[in-house]
Each structure stands twice: as C-alpha cells, then as structure tokens.
Design a protein around this motif. Structure first.
Motif, PDB file in Angstrom:
ATOM      1  N   LEU A 175     -26.876  22.042 -34.985  1.00  0.00           N
ATOM      2  CA  LEU A 175     -26.123  22.995 -34.170  1.00  0.00           C
ATOM      3  C   LEU A 175     -26.246  22.564 -32.718  1.00  0.00           C
ATOM      4  CD1 LEU A 175     -24.568  25.658 -33.774  1.00  0.00           C
ATOM      5  CD2 LEU A 175     -26.783  26.841 -33.790  1.00  0.00           C
ATOM      6  N   ALA A 197     -29.926  26.486 -43.380  1.00  0.00           N
ATOM      7  CA  ALA A 197     -29.357  27.812 -43.588  1.00  0.00           C
ATOM      8  C   ALA A 197     -29.059  28.009 -45.064  1.00  0.00           C
ATOM      9  CB  ALA A 197     -28.080  27.991 -42.769  1.00  0.00           C
ATOM     10  N   THR A 246     -22.380  38.021 -32.525  1.00  0.00           N
ATOM     11  CA  THR A 246     -22.782  37.758 -33.904  1.00  0.00           C
ATOM     12  C   THR A 246     -22.015  38.658 -34.866  1.00  0.00           C
ATOM     13  OG1 THR A 246     -24.681  37.610 -35.399  1.00  0.00           O
ATOM     14  CG2 THR A 246     -24.723  39.387 -33.770  1.00  0.00           C
ATOM     15  N   SER A 263     -21.251  30.003 -34.125  1.00  0.00           N
ATOM     16  CA  SER A 263     -21.076  29.198 -35.335  1.00  0.00           C
ATOM     17  C   SER A 263     -20.499  30.003 -36.493  1.00  0.00           C
ATOM     18  CB  SER A 263     -22.395  28.551 -35.754  1.00  0.00           C
ATOM     19  OG  SER A 263     -23.283  29.494 -36.340  1.00  0.00           O
ATOM     20  N   ILE A 267     -31.030  31.935 -41.701  1.00  0.00           N
ATOM     21  CA  ILE A 267     -31.715  30.727 -41.251  1.00  0.00           C
ATOM     22  C   ILE A 267     -33.047  30.634 -41.981  1.00  0.00           C
ATOM     23  CG2 ILE A 267     -32.696  29.476 -39.294  1.00  0.00           C
ATOM     24  CD1 ILE A 267     -30.792  30.985 -37.484  1.00  0.00           C
ATOM     25  N   SER A 293     -21.089  22.086 -35.019  1.00  0.00           N
ATOM     26  CA  SER A 293     -22.136  21.792 -35.996  1.00  0.00           C
ATOM     27  C   SER A 293     -21.789  20.545 -36.790  1.00  0.00           C
ATOM     28  CB  SER A 293     -22.324  22.955 -36.974  1.00  0.00           C
ATOM     29  OG  SER A 293     -22.828  24.103 -36.333  1.00  0.00           O
ATOM     30  N   GLU A 314     -31.387  39.913 -37.698  1.00  0.00           N
ATOM     31  CA  GLU A 314     -31.204  38.463 -37.574  1.00  0.00           C
ATOM     32  C   GLU A 314     -32.573  37.771 -37.471  1.00  0.00           C
ATOM     33  OE1 GLU A 314     -28.262  36.483 -36.678  1.00  0.00           O
ATOM     34  OE2 GLU A 314     -26.750  38.039 -36.356  1.00  0.00           O
ATOM     35  N   SER A 360     -29.234  31.626 -29.523  1.00  0.00           N
ATOM     36  CA  SER A 360     -28.568  32.767 -30.155  1.00  0.00           C
ATOM     37  C   SER A 360     -27.070  32.760 -29.895  1.00  0.00           C
ATOM     38  CB  SER A 360     -29.184  34.078 -29.664  1.00  0.00           C
ATOM     39  OG  SER A 360     -30.362  34.376 -30.379  1.00  0.00           O
ATOM     40  N   ARG A 375     -25.686  30.087 -32.283  1.00  0.00           N
ATOM     41  CA  ARG A 375     -25.733  30.597 -33.664  1.00  0.00           C
ATOM     42  C   ARG A 375     -24.612  31.611 -33.888  1.00  0.00           C
ATOM     43  NH1 ARG A 375     -26.308  31.041 -39.144  1.00  0.00           N
ATOM     44  NH2 ARG A 375     -27.217  33.024 -39.754  1.00  0.00           N
ATOM     45  N   CYS A 432     -31.415  22.739 -38.204  1.00  0.00           N
ATOM     46  CA  CYS A 432     -31.918  23.885 -38.968  1.00  0.00           C
ATOM     47  C   CYS A 432     -31.380  23.889 -40.390  1.00  0.00           C
ATOM     48  CB  CYS A 432     -31.530  25.199 -38.266  1.00  0.00           C
ATOM     49  SG  CYS A 432     -29.756  25.451 -38.072  1.00  0.00           S
TER      50      CYS A 432
END
Length: 347
Positions: free
Chosen positions: A312, A343, A41, A257, A267, A289, A63, A251, A254, A341
């Motif tokens: 996603l 964002a 991340t 991405s 998010i 995505s 996060e 995770s 994410r 989701c």
C-alpha cells in the motif's frame, strides 16, 4: 525538582530495557465514530454490526488501525517524545479483534540501538506488545525511531541491530475466531472481487485523494494520545511546520484503498513499513496498491477466507504511473508511505 516528563533521549535507552507505558485506554463507540469522521473509511465489517455478525464477528470489531493507533500512542512518551522521525515497522501481527469496551495497555522492550554518524542522534529499536483487559495479546510489532541525544558528547553504545523478518509468514497469520466468509454479502460490501480475482503483480490505482489539514491531523493524533512534539508545536521543527503523524497517513491510505479493495476487510499483519518523506498540511494524499502474494493456508479450509499480501503506497499528488522507485533505486518523488501488509478477503 521537576515533576514533568522530558522524555527519554538516545542515551537513556539500554538493550533489554522494558518500558511499561501509561495509561490504559478503553475503546468506545466514540472512537469508531471519530475514526470514520477523520478518514473516508467504508469497510463493511467495522461499519456494520449486522454485516460483522453475518461473517461470524459479534460484537462488531473496530478497525484494526484504531487498536494500532491507541497502542502506538501509548509508547510515544517513553520511546519517541524526543524523536526526529519514526523510521519503520516490521513483524506486526493482529492477534484478535478489538471491540468497544476493551481496554488496551502497552509495553515495549528495547531490542536494538545504533548511534548515527553525526553523534547527535541514534536509532532505537523496540518491540511493543498491546494487551486487553484479560491480558490477551491484541497486537505486537517492532519499530525503529531516530531519537535525539541529550548530550552529543555522551559515549555511543555498542551497536545492536536486530534481525527482523522481511514479512510475516502466512501460516503465522491469525484468523479471528468465528470468522466465516462463506455467506459473504458482496453487494453489501460494495464490490464483487474475491481472492481469485486478484493476481500477484497487479497494481490498483485507488483514484481518490484527500487534502491534509492541520486541524484534522492534530485532532487525530490527540485522539490516540500521541504526544510527540513535532505533530503539534511549530517550535519543534526548524522549518516551523507540524509534521503529520505517520499513522494518520497510513489510515488515510487504508481508507482510500476501499476503492478497488473493498473486500480486504481485515488487516492481519503489517510486514514492513516506511515513512519515506514527511507529510504536511496542504499535501493531497492519494494511494495505490500492488498485490505481492496470495495465501490460503490449509488450517483455514472451510472458512471461505483467503489472504492477499499488499504493498500500500501513499503519495503526495496522484501518480497514475504507480512508480515506487526511480532508476537510482530511491523512492520516487512524492512517495510518502510504503506499507507491506496482509489482508483477509473472501474466497
């Protein structure tokens, strides 16, 4: 007389039952560091105290998925210790940022039950709510999970399947207090793309992949105090493999991405989610995505904040065609996760 917890089986659940989950869990800077070590991340808000402060968030939040994993892990001993599989999520909203020092507690209400035709398992629907030390709601969500029966001959309950919204309405999304993207530093964030740069229907191949290993996914799952047997014991599944916790795949996807969605900083909601195939050590996870919708409610005017709704998708192996379903309507081979989701991004 046994003092150990065997977990609840399908016939132990009743619609309307409220489960208060042990134990409260305090979020630390160690959680932030461990999350960054486990997942690639790089989102600026949870990574940088200075960046978070520059957009109005001080102290810097962790996060959102740290809070989700902790809250979810609390539910496992009571809801899914005897699960065959976690089937899906819906109506998940993040109500306020979680910062280090916050203590998260979770409780769940059983909102539906349906025995499967084989008579050996059933689907349990719960709505879970996580609160902080002040009793404020941090996040809430619905999920459904397939649970074994203790006694296959136990009578089936009257089926109750809750009606869940297909997505969280944009007007019901929560923008964290103080969040202001008007002075957003795109260079520091890593990409120049604003809300206007994304078009409904466009797909983004996030390119990079991460190979799953047993040590990492088991460490992550222990970190969130998720005690489901299938993640740790080779005796819990007939094939002798350890099933990777679905949240670990979320995770990873994410984090991957970031390449293409670096400015999808927060998010706001998880509209729906399905773990469409098991993930195991040795699988290499990629992600892509699709932009499903965009919104900028009038109540957010002046904040510089917009929302994009994303599908996603995590896959086993890279799928450059970014195919979700085949001609037969079933998920394409290799699809591991289908997550819908919202964002928050700068306008």
């Amino acid at each position: 007389m046994t003092k150990t917890n065997p977990g609840n089986f399908f016939e132990d659940f009743k619609v309307g039952q409220v489960l208060r989950h042990a134990t409260p869990r305090t979020v630390t800077e160690g959680d932030r560091a461990a999350y960054g070590a486990l997942y690639p991340t790089r989102f600026a808000v949870p990574s940088s105290v200075e960046f978070a402060a520059s957009v109005g968030l001080s102290p810097a939040p962790v996060e959102e998925l740290v809070a989700f994993h902790i809250a979810f892990g609390k539910t496992v001993p009571d809801v899914s210790l005897n699960a065959v599989a976690n089937l899906g999520y819906a109506e998940c909203r993040f109500h306020r940022p979680v910062v280090t020092g916050d203590t998260i507690s979770t409780q769940s209400e059983v909102i539906g039950l349906k025995q499967n035709s084989n008579g050996k398992t059933g689907v349990v629907y719960v709505r879970s709510t996580a609160t902080n030390q002040r009793g404020e709601i941090v996040l809430d969500w619905a999920r459904w999970v397939m649970v074994r029966k203790r006694d296959a001959d136990a009578p089936a309950p009257e089926p109750v399947v809750p009606q869940l919204a297909p997505f969280v309405d944009a007007d019901d999304l929560v923008v964290p207090a103080g969040l202001d993207f008007n002075a957003y530093d795109f260079a520091a964030a890593g990409e120049p793309h604003r809300w206007d740069d994304y078009e409904v229907g466009e797909k983004i191949d996030h390119v990079d992949g991460v190979t799953l290993t047993d040590p990492e996914h088991m460490l992550a799952t222990r970190l969130w105090q998720n005690t489901a047997k299938v993640h740790f014991s080779t005796e819990a599944r007939p094939d002798g493999t350890r099933l990777v916790y679905g949240g670990h795949v979320i995770s990873l996807a994410r984090a991957l991405s970031f390449n293409g969605l670096a400015n999808a900083q927060l998010i706001a909601a998880i509209n729906a989610g399905a773990h469409t195939a098991p993930a195991l050590a040795g699988d290499t996870v990629y992600a892509w995505s699709e932009v499903l919708d965009k919104a900028a409610p009038a109540a957010w005017e002046g904040s510089g904040v917009g929302a994009i709704r994303l599908r996603l998708v995590a896959t086993k192996g890279r799928d450059e065609s970014m195919t979700l379903r085949g001609d037969d309507g079933r998920y394409a081979p290799g699809v591991l996760l289908d997550l819908d989701c919202w964002a928050l991004v700068p306008r």
